[in-house]
Design a protein around this motif. Structure first.
Motif, PDB file in Angstrom:
ATOM      1  N   UNK A 229       0.842  -1.189   0.000  1.00 15.64           N
ATOM      2  CA  UNK A 229       0.000   0.000   0.000  1.00 15.64           C
ATOM      3  C   UNK A 229       0.884   1.248   0.000  1.00 15.64           C
ATOM      4  N   UNK A 230       0.327   2.419  -0.299  1.00 13.13           N
ATOM      5  CA  UNK A 230       1.161   3.625  -0.436  1.00 13.13           C
ATOM      6  C   UNK A 230       1.811   4.098   0.858  1.00 13.13           C
ATOM      7  N   UNK A 231       1.472   3.520   1.994  1.00 14.63           N
ATOM      8  CA  UNK A 231       2.122   3.896   3.250  1.00 14.63           C
ATOM      9  C   UNK A 231       3.156   2.870   3.680  1.00 14.63           C
ATOM     10  N   UNK A 232       3.647   2.037   2.748  1.00 17.89           N
ATOM     11  CA  UNK A 232       4.605   0.986   3.072  1.00 17.89           C
ATOM     12  C   UNK A 232       6.012   1.556   3.196  1.00 17.89           C
ATOM     13  N   UNK A 233       6.783   0.989   4.114  1.00 13.20           N
ATOM     14  CA  UNK A 233       8.192   1.310   4.262  1.00 13.20           C
ATOM     15  C   UNK A 233       8.984   0.174   3.622  1.00 13.20           C
ATOM     16  N   UNK A 234       9.365   0.340   2.361  1.00 12.74           N
ATOM     17  CA  UNK A 234      10.011  -0.738   1.616  1.00 12.74           C
ATOM     18  C   UNK A 234      11.473  -0.933   1.998  1.00 12.74           C
ATOM     19  N   UNK A 235      12.021  -0.084   2.845  1.00  8.19           N
ATOM     20  CA  UNK A 235      13.433  -0.192   3.197  1.00  8.19           C
ATOM     21  C   UNK A 235      13.688  -1.135   4.361  1.00  8.19           C
ATOM     22  N   UNK A 236      12.637  -1.597   5.033  1.00 11.72           N
ATOM     23  CA  UNK A 236      12.837  -2.454   6.208  1.00 11.72           C
ATOM     24  C   UNK A 236      11.856  -3.630   6.205  1.00 11.72           C
ATOM     25  N   UNK A 237      11.702  -4.294   5.078  1.00 15.60           N
ATOM     26  CA  UNK A 237      10.818  -5.457   4.999  1.00 15.60           C
ATOM     27  C   UNK A 237      11.507  -6.641   5.681  1.00 15.60           C
ATOM     28  N   UNK A 238      10.769  -7.357   6.515  1.00 13.49           N
ATOM     29  CA  UNK A 238      11.355  -8.446   7.298  1.00 13.49           C
ATOM     30  C   UNK A 238      10.764  -9.785   6.873  1.00 13.49           C
ATOM     31  N   UNK A 239      11.582 -10.825   7.017  1.00 16.25           N
ATOM     32  CA  UNK A 239      11.166 -12.209   6.795  1.00 16.25           C
ATOM     33  C   UNK A 239      11.489 -12.985   8.070  1.00 16.25           C
ATOM     34  N   UNK A 240      10.461 -13.555   8.682  1.00 12.56           N
ATOM     35  CA  UNK A 240      10.645 -14.341   9.898  1.00 12.56           C
ATOM     36  C   UNK A 240      10.571 -15.813   9.542  1.00 12.56           C
ATOM     37  N   UNK A 241      11.620 -16.540   9.900  1.00  7.02           N
ATOM     38  CA  UNK A 241      11.711 -17.972   9.646  1.00  7.02           C
ATOM     39  C   UNK A 241      12.072 -18.657  10.953  1.00  7.02           C
ATOM     40  N   UNK A 242      11.067 -19.273  11.561  1.00  6.60           N
ATOM     41  CA  UNK A 242      11.309 -19.879  12.854  1.00  6.60           C
ATOM     42  C   UNK A 242      11.611 -18.815  13.900  1.00  6.60           C
ATOM     43  N   UNK A 243      12.785 -18.927  14.536  1.00  5.68           N
ATOM     44  CA  UNK A 243      13.187 -17.981  15.571  1.00  5.68           C
ATOM     45  C   UNK A 243      14.053 -16.849  15.034  1.00  5.68           C
ATOM     46  N   UNK A 244      14.302 -16.827  13.744  1.00 10.31           N
ATOM     47  CA  UNK A 244      15.194 -15.832  13.158  1.00 10.31           C
ATOM     48  C   UNK A 244      14.405 -14.876  12.268  1.00 10.31           C
ATOM     49  N   UNK A 250      13.998  -3.351   0.065  1.00 13.59           N
ATOM     50  CA  UNK A 250      13.410  -3.640  -1.243  1.00 13.59           C
ATOM     51  C   UNK A 250      13.051  -2.375  -2.007  1.00 13.59           C
ATOM     52  N   UNK A 251      13.543  -1.214  -1.550  1.00 16.37           N
ATOM     53  CA  UNK A 251      13.189   0.038  -2.231  1.00 16.37           C
ATOM     54  C   UNK A 251      13.760   0.114  -3.639  1.00 16.37           C
ATOM     55  N   UNK A 252      14.753  -0.717  -3.934  1.00 12.24           N
ATOM     56  CA  UNK A 252      15.319  -0.710  -5.268  1.00 12.24           C
ATOM     57  C   UNK A 252      14.351  -1.135  -6.343  1.00 12.24           C
ATOM     58  N   UNK A 253      13.286  -1.858  -5.970  1.00 11.55           N
ATOM     59  CA  UNK A 253      12.265  -2.216  -6.949  1.00 11.55           C
ATOM     60  C   UNK A 253      11.617  -0.958  -7.521  1.00 11.55           C
ATOM     61  N   UNK A 254      11.528   0.088  -6.712  1.00 13.52           N
ATOM     62  CA  UNK A 254      10.923   1.349  -7.151  1.00 13.52           C
ATOM     63  C   UNK A 254      11.978   2.297  -7.706  1.00 13.52           C
ATOM     64  N   UNK A 267       5.967 -21.637   5.304  1.00 13.14           N
ATOM     65  CA  UNK A 267       5.728 -21.069   6.637  1.00 13.14           C
ATOM     66  C   UNK A 267       6.564 -19.822   6.930  1.00 13.14           C
ATOM     67  N   UNK A 268       7.256 -19.264   5.941  1.00 13.64           N
ATOM     68  CA  UNK A 268       7.913 -17.976   6.152  1.00 13.64           C
ATOM     69  C   UNK A 268       6.853 -16.892   6.345  1.00 13.64           C
ATOM     70  N   UNK A 269       7.205 -15.898   7.142  1.00 11.04           N
ATOM     71  CA  UNK A 269       6.291 -14.775   7.381  1.00 11.04           C
ATOM     72  C   UNK A 269       6.958 -13.479   6.926  1.00 11.04           C
ATOM     73  N   UNK A 270       6.298 -12.775   6.007  1.00 10.49           N
ATOM     74  CA  UNK A 270       6.804 -11.519   5.462  1.00 10.49           C
ATOM     75  C   UNK A 270       6.005 -10.372   6.068  1.00 10.49           C
ATOM     76  N   UNK A 271       6.714  -9.384   6.595  1.00 14.44           N
ATOM     77  CA  UNK A 271       6.040  -8.217   7.198  1.00 14.44           C
ATOM     78  C   UNK A 271       6.549  -6.935   6.559  1.00 14.44           C
ATOM     79  N   UNK A 272       5.609  -6.056   6.189  1.00 13.92           N
ATOM     80  CA  UNK A 272       5.933  -4.760   5.588  1.00 13.92           C
ATOM     81  C   UNK A 272       5.579  -3.678   6.598  1.00 13.92           C
ATOM     82  N   UNK A 273       6.556  -2.982   7.176  1.00 13.33           N
ATOM     83  CA  UNK A 273       6.225  -1.920   8.148  1.00 13.33           C
ATOM     84  C   UNK A 273       5.537  -0.750   7.469  1.00 13.33           C
TER      85      UNK A 273
END
Length: 423
Positions: A229-244, A250-254, A267-273
């Protein structure tokens, strides 16, 4: 005296007709729904603490999605260099190798030990099964790690001499995987990526092998969730895998700068701040946004009497991501027409603000859109599932009222006159 009586009778019958015509003029003054009283607080004002309560923006009021978050923006907005410095402290060394996931199919061959060779698939528990060997856990391992483990098992079981162990493992098909996405995306939740049709899988399985799962990437996960969405912070996208947890810019895409590659597994979890402001630079087609949007348009105007006659088909309601209100109004046949009659239309935009998660209603005159097309607040950008309604001009409204009068009241008066003549 008899003539005065007839004039009085005819005048008394015409008075309701004149009253209705005058009422019609008064009604035509309201082209669109009445503006709520709270629209007064929509005026852009830095000292207005109630601006977040406004949901109706009249024709002369700019629609600023960022207005109610200006103070938070000043506190929390980082500079581009500061964001990169923060990412350098959070981002771990990239693991470029694909990790095996459930459903992946492998071709395992052993030189001088064909009896242990087989084509296998990693089951839901993460194991593979080779002839004469115990189940081997392959989930979250690289191909090289799995190769070393199989070699060690053969040596430990004294099934083959260590000098003769030659193992070849090639992936046949990378399986679809279930991942979850949260944060500043249009469709958060669980999604499946790397899906292929049965026909594509059959055509591809016997042609080649490889280790590149292009559709198990972070970009594909974001796109499967409706895009950022237009309020996304693409510079700090996280991927949670287990305990890590791993952080990626990812701002380079833009912007066009290099983008890190990190293949996902089940079961990976992707979060966009979220940012605390609306960034219009993110409202365009890309690998992490939707290429196009669907907008709902109602254009019940004259001379068109239905959406089908207004040519509001699929091509008129699907637009490239980033289109503004004026472009959609043109596609919906709300712009143009006879200038003295039906060109002076109004348009209503119903949109969901990604910052507040609430519905806002924006009213614009077509003339305002045309003369202020370059001002973002007057010609807002459209988001997925926005709704647009086009209203007729005052002249067209009055013409419809007169038509109603001529079709209903005058025939009734004529019937009454014919009845009186018959008696």
């Amino acid at each position: 005296m008899w003539r005065h009586y007839l004039y009085y009778q005819s005048s008394s019958k015409l008075l309701p007709l004149f009253a209705i015509i005058i009422l019609g003029f008064m009604v035509t003054a309201c082209v669109t729904p009445a503006t709520p009283q709270m629209s007064d607080i929509c005026e852009p004002n830095a000292n207005n603490v109630n601006v977040h309560e406004c949901h109706y923006y009249a024709d002369d009021i700019p629609y600023l999605r960022n207005a109610h978050r200006q103070s938070q923006r000043n506190k929390l907005k980082y500079s581009h260099s500061a964001q990169r410095n923060l990412n350098s402290t959070l981002q771990p060394p990239l693991r470029q190798h694909h990790l095996l996931s459930t459903g992946d199919r492998l071709n395992i061959k052993m030189l001088n030990a064909e009896e242990f060779s087989a084509k296998v698939e990693i089951d839901t528990s993460g194991y593979i099964y080779l002839p004469y060997l115990h189940p081997i856990y392959a989930y979250k391992k690289t191909i090289n790690q799995l190769k070393r483990e199989i070699k060690q098992i053969l040596i430990n079981e004294k099934l083959i001499h260590f000098d003769n162990v030659r193992i070849s493992i090639t992936p046949i098909r990378w399986a679809p995987i279930e991942i979850t996405v949260s944060g500043a995306v249009f469709e958060p939740g669980q999604h499946q990526i790397n899906r292929t049709s049965e026909i594509d899988a059959m055509d591809d399985s016997n042609i080649h092998t490889g280790d590149h799962a292009s559709k198990r990437s972070i970009a594909q996960a974001l796109k499967s969730s409706g895009g950022i969405s237009p309020n996304a912070d693409t510079s700090k996208i996280s991927v949670t895998r287990g305990l890590h947890t791993y952080y990626f810019d990812m701002s380079g895409v833009i912007t066009g700068s290099p983008v890190p590659y990190f293949p996902l597994i089940k079961n990976d979890h992707v979060h966009v701040p979220e940012h605390y402001y609306f960034d219009e630079e993110l409202v365009r087609p890309s690998q992490i946004t939707v290429p196009g949007i669907r907008v709902f348009i109602s254009n019940l105007t004259v001379p068109a009497s239905s959406n089908s006659q207004s040519a509001l088909d699929t091509q008129a309601t699907r637009f490239p991501y980033g289109i503004r209100l004026l472009g959609a109004a043109v596609a919906g046949n709300c712009v143009g027409g006879a200038q003295s009659t039906n060109a002076d239309r109004h348009i209503i935009l119903v949109t969901k603000n990604p910052l507040t998660k609430e519905i806002d209603v924006i009213e614009r005159a077509i003339s305002t859109l045309i003369t202020h097309a370059w001002i973002p607040g007057m010609n807002p950008v459209l988001l997925p599932s926005d709704s647009i309604a086009c209203y007729d001009s005052r002249v067209t409204n009055f013409r419809e009222i007169v038509r109603t009068i001529t079709e209903v009241i005058i025939p009734a008066s004529l019937l009454e006159w014919i009845g009186s003549k018959g008696t």
